[in-house]
Design a protein around this motif. Structure first.
Motif, PDB file in Angstrom:
ATOM      1  N   ALA A 111       0.859  -1.176   0.000  1.00 46.23           N
ATOM      2  CA  ALA A 111       0.000   0.000   0.000  1.00 46.23           C
ATOM      3  C   ALA A 111       0.899   1.231   0.000  1.00 46.23           C
ATOM      4  O   ALA A 111       2.034   1.189   0.488  1.00 46.23           O
ATOM      5  CB  ALA A 111      -0.895   0.004   1.234  1.00 46.23           C
ATOM      6  N   LEU A 112       0.392   2.289  -0.572  1.00 50.85           N
ATOM      7  CA  LEU A 112       1.083   3.577  -0.536  1.00 50.85           C
ATOM      8  C   LEU A 112       0.195   4.552   0.208  1.00 50.85           C
ATOM      9  O   LEU A 112      -1.028   4.525   0.060  1.00 50.85           O
ATOM     10  CB  LEU A 112       1.356   4.092  -1.944  1.00 50.85           C
ATOM     11  CG  LEU A 112       2.229   3.221  -2.827  1.00 50.85           C
ATOM     12  CD1 LEU A 112       2.357   3.827  -4.219  1.00 50.85           C
ATOM     13  CD2 LEU A 112       3.600   3.051  -2.222  1.00 50.85           C
ATOM     14  N   MET A 113       0.824   5.392   0.993  1.00 47.53           N
ATOM     15  CA  MET A 113       0.081   6.394   1.734  1.00 47.53           C
ATOM     16  C   MET A 113       0.692   7.755   1.446  1.00 47.53           C
ATOM     17  O   MET A 113       1.906   7.904   1.405  1.00 47.53           O
ATOM     18  CB  MET A 113       0.133   6.108   3.243  1.00 47.53           C
ATOM     19  CG  MET A 113      -0.647   7.104   4.074  1.00 47.53           C
ATOM     20  SD  MET A 113      -0.841   6.616   5.812  1.00 47.53           S
ATOM     21  CE  MET A 113       0.848   6.393   6.329  1.00 47.53           C
ATOM     22  N   ILE A 114      -0.173   8.730   1.230  1.00 48.17           N
ATOM     23  CA  ILE A 114       0.238  10.111   1.044  1.00 48.17           C
ATOM     24  C   ILE A 114       0.008  10.824   2.369  1.00 48.17           C
ATOM     25  O   ILE A 114      -1.078  10.737   2.952  1.00 48.17           O
ATOM     26  CB  ILE A 114      -0.585  10.796  -0.071  1.00 48.17           C
ATOM     27  CG1 ILE A 114      -0.401  10.071  -1.404  1.00 48.17           C
ATOM     28  CG2 ILE A 114      -0.248  12.275  -0.161  1.00 48.17           C
ATOM     29  CD1 ILE A 114       1.014  10.086  -1.951  1.00 48.17           C
ATOM     30  N   LEU A 115       1.038  11.514   2.836  1.00 49.86           N
ATOM     31  CA  LEU A 115       0.967  12.250   4.102  1.00 49.86           C
ATOM     32  C   LEU A 115       1.172  13.730   3.861  1.00 49.86           C
ATOM     33  O   LEU A 115       2.106  14.128   3.161  1.00 49.86           O
ATOM     34  CB  LEU A 115       2.078  11.802   5.053  1.00 49.86           C
ATOM     35  CG  LEU A 115       2.055  10.400   5.597  1.00 49.86           C
ATOM     36  CD1 LEU A 115       3.381  10.081   6.268  1.00 49.86           C
ATOM     37  CD2 LEU A 115       0.909  10.250   6.579  1.00 49.86           C
ATOM     38  N   LYS A 116       0.332  14.541   4.473  1.00 50.87           N
ATOM     39  CA  LYS A 116       0.549  15.990   4.505  1.00 50.87           C
ATOM     40  C   LYS A 116       0.829  16.338   5.957  1.00 50.87           C
ATOM     41  O   LYS A 116       0.000  16.113   6.841  1.00 50.87           O
ATOM     42  CB  LYS A 116      -0.698  16.728   3.995  1.00 50.87           C
ATOM     43  CG  LYS A 116      -0.625  18.245   4.155  1.00 50.87           C
ATOM     44  CD  LYS A 116       0.438  18.856   3.259  1.00 50.87           C
ATOM     45  CE  LYS A 116       0.360  20.357   3.218  1.00 50.87           C
ATOM     46  NZ  LYS A 116       1.120  21.033   4.254  1.00 50.87           N
ATOM     47  N   VAL A 117       2.041  16.811   6.199  1.00 46.01           N
ATOM     48  CA  VAL A 117       2.474  17.183   7.545  1.00 46.01           C
ATOM     49  C   VAL A 117       3.099  18.573   7.479  1.00 46.01           C
ATOM     50  O   VAL A 117       3.376  19.093   6.396  1.00 46.01           O
ATOM     51  CB  VAL A 117       3.497  16.168   8.118  1.00 46.01           C
ATOM     52  CG1 VAL A 117       2.874  14.787   8.268  1.00 46.01           C
ATOM     53  CG2 VAL A 117       4.740  16.091   7.256  1.00 46.01           C
ATOM     54  N   GLY A 118       3.327  19.167   8.635  1.00 42.21           N
ATOM     55  CA  GLY A 118       3.924  20.496   8.674  1.00 42.21           C
ATOM     56  C   GLY A 118       5.400  20.523   8.333  1.00 42.21           C
ATOM     57  O   GLY A 118       5.904  21.526   7.833  1.00 42.21           O
TER      58      GLY A 118
END
Length: 143
Positions: A111-118
Motif C-alpha cells: 500500500a502507498l500512503m500520502i501524508l501531509k504534515v507540517g
C-alpha cells in the motif's frame, strides 16, 4: 524526496466533479491516486499524477483553480497493522498529520500512503530511521 500533489478546487454542485474528471480523461492525464474533500460551497480534489507540472499547466490554462503541494509518500505491506505502525512512529516523533490517504501500488502487495504534515523533512528522516520506505515522484512514475 517528495511527491507533487495537485489540489483542484471544484464548485460543490451537481456535475462539477464530472466536468473535472471528463477534462482529466480528455487530456489523457493518468490519475495515480485521488481524494475528494468538501466544504459547503466547494470541494477540493487532491490528485497524484505522473506528470504534475504539465497537468497543473493544462488545468490552469483551462481556468481550473489549482495548486501544487509537496507531500510525503510512504510504502508499507498491505497487511493489518502496517499503517498503525507507521502512524505510531510519526506520533512518537511529535509530528502532526494534517491529512492522509492511501492506495495500492500497482503490481505489488504493498500500500502507498500520502501524508501531509507540517515538516516534510522531519517526517522523512524519522520514518527512514525506523525502516519505513519513502516513495518520491520518480518512484511513483515507475510503479
Amino acid at each position: 524526496m517528495y511527491i507533487h500533489q495537485i489540489s483542484v478546487f471544484v464548485e460543490n454542485k451537481p456535475g462539477k466533479l464530472t466536468e473535472l474528471t471528463d477534462f482529466i480523461a480528455k487530456n489523457n492525464i493518468n490519475l495515480r491516486a485521488l481524494e475528494v474533500v468538501d466544504a459547503s460551497d466547494y470541494g477540493i480534489m487532491r490528485i497524484i499524477v505522473d506528470d504534475p507540472f504539465t497537468t497543473v499547466n493544462t488545468l490552469q490554462e483551462n481556468n481550473w483553480v489549482c495548486n501544487l503541494t509537496h507531500v510525503v509518500g510512504v510504502e508499507f505491506p498491505d497487511e493489518p497493522g502496517s499503517m498503525a505502525k507507521t502512524m505510531q512512529i510519526i506520533s512518537d516523533a511529535g509530528i502532526n498529520v494534517e491529512y492522509c490517504y492511501a492506495f495500492f501500488a500497482k503490481g505489488t502487495n504493498n500500500a502507498l500512503m500520502i501524508l501531509k504534515v507540517g515538516d516534510n523533512k522531519k517526517v522523512v528522516n524519522v520514518l527512514q530511521q525506523n525502516g519505513i520506505k519513502i516513495i518520491n515522484q520518480e518512484d511513483l512514475e515507475n510503479l
